[in-house]
Design a protein around this motif. Sequence first.
Motif, mmCIF file in Angstrom:
data_model
loop_
_atom_site.group_PDB
_atom_site.id
_atom_site.type_symbol
_atom_site.label_atom_id
_atom_site.label_comp_id
_atom_site.label_asym_id
_atom_site.label_seq_id
_atom_site.Cartn_x
_atom_site.Cartn_y
_atom_site.Cartn_z
ATOM 1 N N ASP B 213 -6.561 65.539 -61.218
ATOM 2 C CA ASP B 213 -5.423 66.290 -60.682
ATOM 3 C C ASP B 213 -4.727 67.127 -61.756
ATOM 4 O O ASP B 213 -3.944 68.018 -61.445
ATOM 5 C CB ASP B 213 -4.407 65.327 -60.040
ATOM 6 C CG ASP B 213 -5.023 64.566 -58.883
ATOM 7 O OD1 ASP B 213 -5.875 65.147 -58.176
ATOM 8 O OD2 ASP B 213 -4.665 63.386 -58.694
ATOM 9 N N VAL B 221 -1.523 68.440 -55.843
ATOM 10 C CA VAL B 221 -1.447 67.289 -54.935
ATOM 11 C C VAL B 221 -0.077 66.634 -55.066
ATOM 12 O O VAL B 221 0.653 66.880 -56.030
ATOM 13 C CB VAL B 221 -2.542 66.248 -55.237
ATOM 14 C CG1 VAL B 221 -3.926 66.820 -55.020
ATOM 15 C CG2 VAL B 221 -2.380 65.701 -56.643
ATOM 16 N N VAL B 240 -2.797 61.668 -45.179
ATOM 17 C CA VAL B 240 -3.638 62.080 -46.308
ATOM 18 C C VAL B 240 -4.407 63.348 -45.937
ATOM 19 O O VAL B 240 -5.048 63.406 -44.885
ATOM 20 C CB VAL B 240 -4.613 60.949 -46.694
ATOM 21 C CG1 VAL B 240 -5.607 61.431 -47.748
ATOM 22 C CG2 VAL B 240 -3.840 59.745 -47.200
ATOM 23 N N VAL B 254 -1.840 63.151 -50.994
ATOM 24 C CA VAL B 254 -3.005 62.296 -51.205
ATOM 25 C C VAL B 254 -2.712 60.817 -50.967
ATOM 26 O O VAL B 254 -3.637 60.014 -50.833
ATOM 27 C CB VAL B 254 -3.594 62.468 -52.621
ATOM 28 C CG1 VAL B 254 -4.164 63.863 -52.789
ATOM 29 C CG2 VAL B 254 -2.535 62.160 -53.678
#
Lengths: 116, 520
Positions: B213, B221, B240, B254
Motif C-alpha cells: 500500500d 486504500v 471491502v 480494505v
Amino acid sequence: VDINGVPPPAVLGDFEQIVLFAVLRLGEQAYGAAIATELETAGGRDVSVSAIHTTLDRLEEKGLVRSRLGEPTPQRGGKRKRHFEVRPAGLRALKASYRSIRGLARGLEHLLEDRS
Amino acid sequence: VSPPPLARWILARLLDRDRHEALTGDLDELFARRQAADPRAARRWYWRQVAAAIRDAADRRRHARRPPASGDPMLLSFLGALRIAARTLAAQPAFTAVAVVTLALGIGANATVFSWVNAVLVDPLPGSTRSGDLLEFAFVRAGENSRSVSVTEYRELQRAVPAIAGLAARDDIALGLAAGTRTSRVWAEVVSSNYFDVLGVAPIVGRTLRSDDERPGAPLVAVLAETTWRTLFNADPAIVGAVVRLNGQPATIVGVTPRAFLGGESGLRYDLWVPMALYRHLDGGTARLEMRGFRWLALRGRLAADSSAAQANAQADALLQTWRQQDPMYAEERGVTFYGLAMSDDGATGVMRTALVALAAVAGIVLLIACANLANLMLGRAALRRREMAIRRSLGATRARLMTEMLAEGLLLAVAGGAGAFLTLQWTAGLLIMFAPPSELPIALEVGIDARVVAFTAAVAMGSVLIFALLPAVQAAASTDMQRILRDGGGVVSGRSACGAGSSSRRSRSRWCCSSRRAC
C-alpha cells in the motif's frame, strides 16, 4: 469412650425404642409388615410402614441394627422382604433406655400399672 | 383386589428401587390382610401409608440437600465467625452504616483514580495488544523533547535499531470523506503499513494495511474504524472494495478494525486509517515523504525479545552520531530516547499524568485517614466489649477465636465498603472526561472497569482490613487480667440483664452494644 474403650450406649428416641423392641421380639421374623403388626397388636400403636423403614434405616446407619434381603415370596407379589436384626450396640442402647425408664418408674408402680 | 394403582404409581416415583421393593412388599402383605376384613378401610389405610411415605421422602430430601457441616475445621470455624460477625454488625446498624460509608468513600476514591490510571497510563491504547509495553521515540533537546521525526529518519531508525522489533509511524489529519452523496469530516490517522502489526490489532472485516500500500503508484486504500463502518456505512458486510473519496481522491476500503481499538494516540478516537502514501495523492504532499527535515511522524515501537530500552537507546544514539556527521541540522539534538507510551507528553497521558499521580496520592491519604478513623471506632467498641471478651475467655474461647471474630467483622465491613465503592465507581469512573482540555480533536476518554480495576478495588478493600481491624482485634483479644476486668466491670456485658442495670450513662452505652448477644 469409657475407660474400657467401650463407647457409651446411643441415646434412643421414643419411636426408635419401640421399633427395636419389636425387632427383638420377632427375632428371625423381623421385617416391615411383621414389625407393623407387632406394634399394632402388642404396642397398641397404628404406625406407618414408611416410618418403620425410615427409623430402621437410621438405626442401621448408627450401627444399631443390620438388615438383609430375603427371598421373594408369592403373597408379596414376588417382592423380597427386608429382614432386620439387633446388633450388640443396639441391645446396649435398648438396655440403657429400659434401665432409665425403670429407674424413673420405681415407686410409681401404683400409678402406672393398670389394675383393672 | 390390589391396592389403588395411582397410590402404587406415586410410591414407584417416590422411592429408590430397594426401598420401593421392601416397602411395597410390606404394604401389599398388610393390605391383603386388611382387604379381607374391610375393603374400603383397606384402601383408606393404603392411602394414609402413601401420604406418610411422601412426608418421609420429603424429609429425606431436605436432609440430603443440607448435609451436616463437614470439612476443614479451620474454615468451618471461620464461617462461624463470619456468621457471628454478621449478626453483631446487623445488630448495630448505626456503627455499621458509618463504617461502610467511610470505607466506601476511601476505597471508592482509590478505585476511581486507579480506573483512570488504568485507562490512561496502564493501557493507553485500548484495543491494541499490551499497549503498556509500547515505546515512543523523541529527540532530546535543551528545552523540551521533540517526538516528531521525518519519513527518512523513521526508515533509518527502523534499520539501525534492532532492539526495537517493530517500529511504526503515525500522524493525524482531518479529511473530507465522500461516500455516495454524503460528505463527512473525519479524523484519520496517517500510518506506516506495519502500524497495525506493531500495535497488535487484527481486522474484524477484510485486512489492515500491507507494505504494497506504500509502494509508489499503489492505489489509495483506507481502513475504517468499527464506529465509522457502523454509522456511515450501516455496517455494510460488503464494505471491502467500496470506493470512497478522501479530500477528493478515490480510496478503496480494505478493512474494518475492532470496536475497542480507537487509534495510536491515547485519549483520541480516529475514524479511519490511511497509509502515509496518502500524501502522494494530495497536492504538495510529496515533500513530507521525501525531505529529511520535514518532521511530522510520531513513532510507536515494541522491544524485541531479550532487548531493553537502554539497548535501543544506545543503538539510536549511534545513528544520531552518524546523522550529526552528515547534517548540521542535528546539532541541536542532544540525544535520542525511547520511553514507555505512558510517559508521552502528548495525548491523554501527557495531559493527565501529573494530575493522576497527584490524585492517586490524595486518594491514598483519604483511605488512610478513613482507616484510622475506623480503627478508632473499632477500638472504642473493643473497649466497650472488654467484659464480654473476658467472660468468653474465661468460658474457654481462645484468643485466636476472639481475634478471628473481630477480624471477620472487619472483613465484612471491608467487603460491604468495597461493594459500595464498586457501585460508586460505575459513575465516578466516567468523570475522567472532565480533565480533558477543550480541543477540536476527537477526544475519547472511556474508562472501562476491567478485571484489573475489580482486582485493585478488592485488594484495596482487603488491605484496609489490615489497617483498621487488625490492631483493634489484637487489642481486644489480648485483654489479660480477666479477674480485674470482671470485678471492675470494665465494659458492659452484652445481654439483656446487664443492659437493664446500671446508671443512665452505662445504659446509653449498653444500648450501643447490648444487642450483641452471642454464644461462646
